[in-house]
Enzyme design. Sequence first.
Site, short mmCIF file in Angstrom:
data_model
loop_
_atom_site.label_atom_id
_atom_site.label_comp_id
_atom_site.label_asym_id
_atom_site.label_seq_id
_atom_site.Cartn_x
_atom_site.Cartn_y
_atom_site.Cartn_z
CE LYS A 1 -3.49 -6.71 7.38
NZ LYS A 1 -4.80 -6.12 7.30
N GLY B 1 -6.64 3.11 2.85
CA GLY B 1 -7.57 3.79 1.62
C GLY B 1 -7.13 4.97 1.40
CB ALA C 1 -3.40 0.89 6.35
N GLY C 2 -2.61 2.96 3.81
CA GLY C 2 -2.33 4.10 3.54
C GLY C 2 -1.27 4.53 2.48
#
Length: 261
Positions: free
Chosen positions: A104, A165, A191-192
Amino acid sequence: MVDKLKKDILKVAGRSLKSRLIVGTGKYKNFSETVRAVKASGADMVTVAVRRVNILDKKKPLLTDYLNPKKIIFLPNTAGCFTSEEALRTLRLAREMGGWKLVKLEVLGDKKTLYPNMIETIKSTKILVKEGFKVMVYCTDDPLLAKKLEDCGASAIMPLASPIGSGLGLQNKVNISLIIKQSKVPVIIDAGIGTASDATIAMELGCEGVLINSAIATARKPILMAKAFKDAVISGRNSYLAGRMKKNYFATASSPTKGLI
């Protein structure tokens, strides 16, 4: 329909995953809690920050002592890298030391937003693909840049839902939908994501999978939250496959309106 659901697996770079939930291994109290969360999530793949989580130094506690790479797919990532050179060096080390080719890639732009530096990301993707890596790429939710990554040979497109985060959830459904419709490789939200319902929404849009770390690791009860995300991803995928009802601006009676007494 049941048989169809059983065969509904996620395929990435020749790998077949029964679970569409990918779990990160950072921010947990210890490796023991990490293992318990991964097990509760039902994930077949976990991401590992090569620069932060020990998977190479045998003189220190190894994540591989707790999670068996032969039973679960390790996905080394370049978390913490801000240049193409850093990212390339990190993944080459992972391949040399652990034999990992499925990786990744994330090349960050700045420390405040942790947004992807897409110029460096595209540059790195091209080089890694030429070197034989199978690259799953963290990126912005820009459909044009996502297409560029696919053209460069990315094995999966991983647009952010919101900053890493942040827990803000999916902020741009339109762009994510555009990326999904144009992509011939898996689109996995990265993410998020803040809570289980966010993952369900992403899956209902048609995403192939969701990657979760902070939302599980920083929950009051990480193991229970891991189970919640497992159920949420399954629910969202089933909802997508079932096909939602048509939206109407006016009411439509759910009971027959003809032949009333």
